[in-house]
Design a protein around this motif. Sequence first.
Motif, PDB file in Angstrom:
ATOM      1  N   ALA A  54       7.564 -46.686   0.471  1.00 30.79           N
ATOM      2  CA  ALA A  54       8.538 -46.119  -0.460  1.00 30.79           C
ATOM      3  C   ALA A  54       7.883 -45.081  -1.368  1.00 30.79           C
ATOM      4  N   GLY A  55       6.665 -45.382  -1.818  1.00 35.21           N
ATOM      5  CA  GLY A  55       5.943 -44.426  -2.646  1.00 35.21           C
ATOM      6  C   GLY A  55       5.653 -43.136  -1.902  1.00 35.21           C
ATOM      7  N   GLN A  56       5.269 -43.262  -0.635  1.00 32.16           N
ATOM      8  CA  GLN A  56       4.998 -42.073   0.174  1.00 32.16           C
ATOM      9  C   GLN A  56       6.265 -41.273   0.407  1.00 32.16           C
ATOM     10  N   MET A  57       7.385 -41.980   0.630  1.00 31.88           N
ATOM     11  CA  MET A  57       8.664 -41.287   0.813  1.00 31.88           C
ATOM     12  C   MET A  57       9.051 -40.518  -0.439  1.00 31.88           C
ATOM     13  N   ARG A  58       8.827 -41.119  -1.609  1.00 27.49           N
ATOM     14  CA  ARG A  58       9.140 -40.413  -2.860  1.00 27.49           C
ATOM     15  C   ARG A  58       8.270 -39.164  -3.015  1.00 27.49           C
ATOM     16  N   ARG A  59       6.991 -39.306  -2.687  1.00 30.16           N
ATOM     17  CA  ARG A  59       6.094 -38.148  -2.802  1.00 30.16           C
ATOM     18  C   ARG A  59       6.504 -37.046  -1.832  1.00 30.16           C
ATOM     19  N   ASP A  60       6.833 -37.432  -0.603  1.00 28.54           N
ATOM     20  CA  ASP A  60       7.275 -36.444   0.384  1.00 28.54           C
ATOM     21  C   ASP A  60       8.573 -35.775  -0.058  1.00 28.54           C
ATOM     22  N   PHE A  61       9.478 -36.582  -0.625  1.00 26.76           N
ATOM     23  CA  PHE A  61      10.763 -36.053  -1.053  1.00 26.76           C
ATOM     24  C   PHE A  61      10.577 -35.026  -2.165  1.00 26.76           C
ATOM     25  N   VAL A  62       9.762 -35.359  -3.155  1.00 22.96           N
ATOM     26  CA  VAL A  62       9.500 -34.432  -4.258  1.00 22.96           C
ATOM     27  C   VAL A  62       8.849 -33.162  -3.731  1.00 22.96           C
ATOM     28  N   ALA A  63       7.899 -33.310  -2.797  1.00 21.33           N
ATOM     29  CA  ALA A  63       7.223 -32.138  -2.231  1.00 21.33           C
ATOM     30  C   ALA A  63       8.218 -31.256  -1.476  1.00 21.33           C
ATOM     31  N   ASN A  64       9.128 -31.877  -0.711  1.00 20.51           N
ATOM     32  CA  ASN A  64      10.108 -31.103   0.051  1.00 20.51           C
ATOM     33  C   ASN A  64      11.084 -30.380  -0.862  1.00 20.51           C
ATOM     34  N   VAL A  65      11.581 -31.091  -1.890  1.00 19.94           N
ATOM     35  CA  VAL A  65      12.507 -30.456  -2.831  1.00 19.94           C
ATOM     36  C   VAL A  65      11.820 -29.301  -3.541  1.00 19.94           C
ATOM     37  N   SER A  66      10.576 -29.517  -3.965  1.00 20.75           N
ATOM     38  CA  SER A  66       9.830 -28.449  -4.646  1.00 20.75           C
ATOM     39  C   SER A  66       9.672 -27.239  -3.743  1.00 20.75           C
ATOM     40  N   HIS A  67       9.379 -27.498  -2.468  1.00 17.57           N
ATOM     41  CA  HIS A  67       9.211 -26.389  -1.520  1.00 17.57           C
ATOM     42  C   HIS A  67      10.523 -25.644  -1.321  1.00 17.57           C
ATOM     43  N   GLU A  68      11.622 -26.395  -1.172  1.00 13.47           N
ATOM     44  CA  GLU A  68      12.915 -25.764  -0.934  1.00 13.47           C
ATOM     45  C   GLU A  68      13.364 -24.927  -2.123  1.00 13.47           C
ATOM     46  N   LEU A  69      13.039 -25.351  -3.343  1.00 11.61           N
ATOM     47  CA  LEU A  69      13.432 -24.609  -4.532  1.00 11.61           C
ATOM     48  C   LEU A  69      12.471 -23.457  -4.844  1.00 11.61           C
ATOM     49  N   ARG A  70      11.201 -23.650  -4.479  1.00  9.49           N
ATOM     50  CA  ARG A  70      10.207 -22.634  -4.833  1.00  9.49           C
ATOM     51  C   ARG A  70      10.503 -21.294  -4.150  1.00  9.49           C
ATOM     52  N   THR A  71      10.926 -21.340  -2.884  1.00  3.13           N
ATOM     53  CA  THR A  71      11.148 -20.098  -2.137  1.00  3.13           C
ATOM     54  C   THR A  71      12.227 -19.224  -2.772  1.00  3.13           C
ATOM     55  N   PRO A  72      13.448 -19.752  -3.011  1.00  2.00           N
ATOM     56  CA  PRO A  72      14.443 -18.880  -3.662  1.00  2.00           C
ATOM     57  C   PRO A  72      14.076 -18.519  -5.092  1.00  2.00           C
ATOM     58  N   LEU A  73      13.416 -19.418  -5.821  1.00  2.00           N
ATOM     59  CA  LEU A  73      13.020 -19.094  -7.191  1.00  2.00           C
ATOM     60  C   LEU A  73      12.000 -17.956  -7.204  1.00  2.00           C
ATOM     61  N   THR A  74      11.035 -17.999  -6.293  1.00  2.00           N
ATOM     62  CA  THR A  74      10.049 -16.926  -6.210  1.00  2.00           C
ATOM     63  C   THR A  74      10.717 -15.603  -5.883  1.00  2.00           C
ATOM     64  N   SER A  75      11.696 -15.666  -4.960  1.00  4.42           N
ATOM     65  CA  SER A  75      12.431 -14.458  -4.596  1.00  4.42           C
ATOM     66  C   SER A  75      13.197 -13.904  -5.790  1.00  4.42           C
ATOM     67  N   LEU A  76      13.887 -14.786  -6.521  1.00  2.00           N
ATOM     68  CA  LEU A  76      14.653 -14.340  -7.695  1.00  2.00           C
ATOM     69  C   LEU A  76      13.734 -13.713  -8.740  1.00  2.00           C
ATOM     70  N   MET A  77      12.594 -14.345  -9.004  1.00  2.00           N
ATOM     71  CA  MET A  77      11.670 -13.807 -10.006  1.00  2.00           C
ATOM     72  C   MET A  77      11.149 -12.438  -9.597  1.00  2.00           C
ATOM     73  N   GLY A  78      10.890 -12.283  -8.277  1.00  2.00           N
ATOM     74  CA  GLY A  78      10.409 -10.989  -7.804  1.00  2.00           C
ATOM     75  C   GLY A  78      11.441  -9.886  -7.963  1.00  2.00           C
ATOM     76  N   PHE A  79      12.693 -10.196  -7.640  1.00  2.00           N
ATOM     77  CA  PHE A  79      13.750  -9.192  -7.774  1.00  2.00           C
ATOM     78  C   PHE A  79      14.023  -8.866  -9.241  1.00  2.00           C
ATOM     79  N   ILE A  80      13.982  -9.876 -10.120  1.00  2.00           N
ATOM     80  CA  ILE A  80      14.190  -9.631 -11.552  1.00  2.00           C
ATOM     81  C   ILE A  80      13.111  -8.691 -12.081  1.00  2.00           C
ATOM     82  N   GLU A  81      11.870  -8.938 -11.667  1.00  2.00           N
ATOM     83  CA  GLU A  81      10.774  -8.079 -12.108  1.00  2.00           C
ATOM     84  C   GLU A  81      10.961  -6.649 -11.609  1.00  2.00           C
TER      85      GLU A  81
END
Length: 350
Positions: free
Chosen positions: A112-139
């Motif tokens: 269960a602990g490993q699943m939580r860590r994997d889940f957080v890592a996956n969510v972070s990865h999924e959000l990081r890509t569009p956030l990085t794109s948005l920050m780049g376009f804003i700049e």
Amino acid sequence: MPDMPPLLAELVATLPLPTLAIDHSERIVALNPLAQDLLGKGVVGQHFITVLRQPTLVDAVEQCLADRMPRKAPFLSSTGSGDITYEVALQKIAGTGTVILSFQDVTHLAQAGQMRRDFVANVSHELRTPLTSLMGFIETLRGPARDDAAARERFLGIMTGEAERMNRLVGDLLSLSRVEAQERVRPTAKVDLRNVLHTTLRNLTPLADDNGVVLHHDRGDLPLMIRGDSDQLLQVFTNLIENAIKYGGSGQSVEVTATTSDRDPALRAPAVRIVVRDNGAGIDPLHLPRLTERFYRADSHRSRALGGTGLGLAIVKHILNRHRGRMKITSELGKGAEFCVILPLDTDTA
């Protein structure tokens, strides 16, 4: 073999967890059958280091023998079916030099602990890509493209798409959380699946038209009554039919059929089968067993391009679990994919 007080030996033998005793001479003096299954036969009388071997647990035993303070340490074992993680509790018996070790299986907690860590890592990865794109376009819009109207409109369109992608992901995360919270509560309302399918097909007809896909359906003439949550069932078939439209390819068709059985082999009870089939490129059978895992994608680039979050089939799986249903996925490359939902019929209503 070292002497062991008969009462203590009998106590160790009756404990419900794998348990062993180590005396002041650092040798194993007793263990119960469960510990024998874990560590093997013929260990009584041996030095504990030769039996336990794992450095963390060995250190904990040595310290407990020295200072008489209780401790906990991990112990890893493996079987033919996988690895097992134990938490070992060490306690020295007052007035003696004997330490008792009890092994508790905590594999499910580790997983269960490993699943939580994997889940957080996956969510972070999924959000990081569009956030990085948005920050780049804003700049860019604040700098080189400040006065470029054409570039500004194009960048704003891309930024809108990325923001919508994050919104879909957050929405699916909330939906998954709600579905998991309700998974053990069986629905009691009576639902006609024909009405659910009618609503789903009506809602998705514009999407099918935009993608050049023809929807064919056969829902039969009789009510398909089940005990269910109509909103969740609508979510199931919307997900499956929408995927079939998007991945089936332009110019193809999607078939939705419903059949009933007095004794379905999957449920061993009266059931209805709803089959959603597309005629697209298909899915490599290698991916089929993992399609309902969170964030698993058979084609990650295409899935993201089509707006997928990687959570849709995981949500479907949990909803079907709540309804005591099943889903079978079959596919061959070049021959399309078929998703079969099996749900128990409400025989009282029938």
